[in-house]
Design an enzyme around this catalytic site. Structure first.
Site, PDB file in Angstrom:
ATOM      1  N   ASP A  32      55.653  76.208  20.276  1.00  0.00           N
ATOM      2  CA  ASP A  32      56.085  75.102  21.120  1.00  0.00           C
ATOM      3  C   ASP A  32      54.983  74.785  22.104  1.00  0.00           C
ATOM      4  O   ASP A  32      54.294  75.692  22.581  1.00  0.00           O
ATOM      5  CB  ASP A  32      57.384  75.439  21.858  1.00  0.00           C
ATOM      6  CG  ASP A  32      58.099  74.169  22.267  1.00  0.00           C
ATOM      7  OD1 ASP A  32      57.781  73.637  23.349  1.00  0.00           O
ATOM      8  OD2 ASP A  32      58.954  73.683  21.507  1.00  0.00           O
ATOM      9  N   THR A  33      54.815  73.502  22.389  1.00  0.00           N
ATOM     10  CA  THR A  33      53.756  73.054  23.282  1.00  0.00           C
ATOM     11  C   THR A  33      54.351  72.389  24.510  1.00  0.00           C
ATOM     12  O   THR A  33      55.268  71.569  24.392  1.00  0.00           O
ATOM     13  CB  THR A  33      52.815  72.077  22.543  1.00  0.00           C
ATOM     14  OG1 THR A  33      52.266  72.754  21.413  1.00  0.00           O
ATOM     15  CG2 THR A  33      51.683  71.604  23.435  1.00  0.00           C
TER      16      THR A  33
END
Length: 193
Positions: free
Chosen positions: A73-74
């Site tokens: 996840d960013t």
């Protein structure tokens, strides 16, 4: 020699599939995780990136306990302010105005679940945008490239022209830091053939 366990990518991101392929990794299956991605009160951007990656890996691993599950996840942050995925054009424009002429951080959490354990890393990359003109912002928003992207932009597209400096991992800004991913998979006993 025993058969290699199934590799499941807990992400719907076509960009992550492409980044894995560049280092010779092809998931056996893609199964996006559906978890609550809302930040918790007082949660720092690095902790959020880690929690989301670990949560996604754990959620999919619970359904596939014999597989090796990879999740990422960013998160984009300006100071402690999180810039999530822009909800609409107006929010995408606000994000770009905030990023214009400033440094920001892109934090990508990567997690690998295997054998009842979850290992993770967070890669912190500093990105600097040039000062953006009204015309550049309007054209980018009209392009629609901001949709579904943390911070309201994708560095691999037109927004690459906005970046004047990057300190850290370019692939992490795109959504998956390759060296850390390969190392986490190796640590879980999974290697590309």
């Amino acid at each position: 020699m025993s058969a290699r366990p199934e590799l499941v990518l807990a992400s719907a991101s076509p960009r992550r599939v492409e980044l894995l392929a560049l280092v010779g990794i092809v998931p056996d299956r893609i199964e996006p995780a559906d978890i609550d991605e809302s930040p918790q009160k007082g949660e720092t951007p690095p902790r959020l990136a880690a929690r989301l990656a670990v949560g996604k890996a754990g959620a999919v691993a619970a359904r596939s306990p014999d597989a090796v599950v990879l999740a990422a996840d960013t998160v984009v942050a300006v100071g402690r302010r999180l810039l999530e995925k822009a909800a609409d054009e107006a929010e995408a424009e606000r994000f770009l105005r905030l990023l214009s002429g400033r440094n920001h951080r892109v934090l990508t959490g990567v997690a690998v679940a295997a054998g009842g354990k979850v290992r993770h890393r967070v890669v912190d990359t500093r990105v600097t945008f040039k000062v953006l003109s009204d015309a550049e912002i309007a054209a980018y928003v009209a392009s629609g490239e901001w949709k579904g992207k943390a911070g309201g932009y994708g560095i691999q597209g037109r927004a690459g022209a906005f970046v004047t400096r990057i300190v850290g991992s370019y692939p992490a800004v795109m959504g998956l830091p390759q060296p850390e991913t390969v190392n986490l998979l190796a640590g879980a006993g999974w290697r590309a053939s």
